[in-house]
Write a protein that holds these residues in place. Sequence first.
Motif, PDB file in Angstrom:
ATOM      1  N   ASP A  86       0.882  -1.174  -0.054  1.00 54.21           N
ATOM      2  CA  ASP A  86      -0.179   0.075  -0.129  1.00 54.21           C
ATOM      3  C   ASP A  86       0.876   1.172  -0.110  1.00 54.21           C
ATOM      4  N   PRO A  87       0.461   2.312  -0.796  1.00 51.62           N
ATOM      5  CA  PRO A  87       1.631   3.527  -0.834  1.00 51.62           C
ATOM      6  C   PRO A  87       1.682   4.180   0.608  1.00 51.62           C
ATOM      7  N   LEU A  88       0.669   4.127   1.418  1.00 48.97           N
ATOM      8  CA  LEU A  88       0.971   4.792   2.837  1.00 48.97           C
ATOM      9  C   LEU A  88       1.905   3.979   3.667  1.00 48.97           C
ATOM     10  N   PHE A  89       1.829   2.663   3.488  1.00 43.67           N
ATOM     11  CA  PHE A  89       2.552   1.919   4.435  1.00 43.67           C
ATOM     12  C   PHE A  89       3.923   1.929   3.803  1.00 43.67           C
ATOM     13  N   CYS A  90       4.066   1.983   2.443  1.00 44.25           N
ATOM     14  CA  CYS A  90       5.412   2.069   1.749  1.00 44.25           C
ATOM     15  C   CYS A  90       6.021   3.226   2.141  1.00 44.25           C
ATOM     16  N   GLY A  91       5.398   4.339   2.395  1.00 47.07           N
ATOM     17  CA  GLY A  91       6.135   5.702   2.375  1.00 47.07           C
ATOM     18  C   GLY A  91       6.559   5.591   4.258  1.00 47.07           C
TER      19      GLY A  91
END
Length: 242
Positions: A86-91
């Motif tokens: 997930d983009p947020l988790f990745c960030g």
Amino acid sequence: MNTNIDDLVDALPRIGEGIVVTLELTAGGGLLAFVLAIALGTVVRVRFLPVRFVARVLIEFFRGTSLVVQLFWLFYVLPLLGYQLDPLFCGILALGLNYGAYGAEVVRGALNAVPQSQVEATIALNFTPWQRLRLVIFPQAWAMMVPSLGNLLIHLLKGTAFASFIMLQDLTARIVELQKSTGDTLFSFGIGLLIYLVLAYIVTLFLNLVEARAKHKLGRGPSLREVLSFRPTTDAAVGGGL
């Protein structure tokens, strides 16, 4: 100018959403970085060579590689290997790993800066290694590491701007949208600059309170209540009457 203001008013809900994403990245990345910093900064001091070696490799790898490259690897390369994040988790993961590695060096240095006489006293009192660390070494090191860890948190806040590279609509992405709608770069990024400044200042105030509390527990400064009272602190109160 009136057109710019109208565009800004229209963009405020989207900018607010971007601020929320930025704060989520800062809070999540900061928490992960703190946990990693404490864990790696402590483990890298152990005498068991294999464990110390693994901790050192992790610190140097994430400290020595670019945050942007780490973001791209996590978001664009891992899917090629069958893992989609997930983009947020990745960030959050990239920020936590990168700044956690820097924080580990802060923790290690602060732990090593505790006077050796304190350690020898705990050994004389027959403290276990865990009691030594928890009751004597870490409380003193904590007061020393808070300012540096606070600086890293401010850097992490600003580092969230790179999240726009992985399609996260953070504050920077919303400011870019504002610039496109107004066509006025100075106005749009001036607004972004002010928002980042306010966020960083709020974080700084919070960290100042954390530092004051840590120092007061060691008898080296005013209490948190005295700091929040905004009253001038006398030399006698700070120095314990000396």
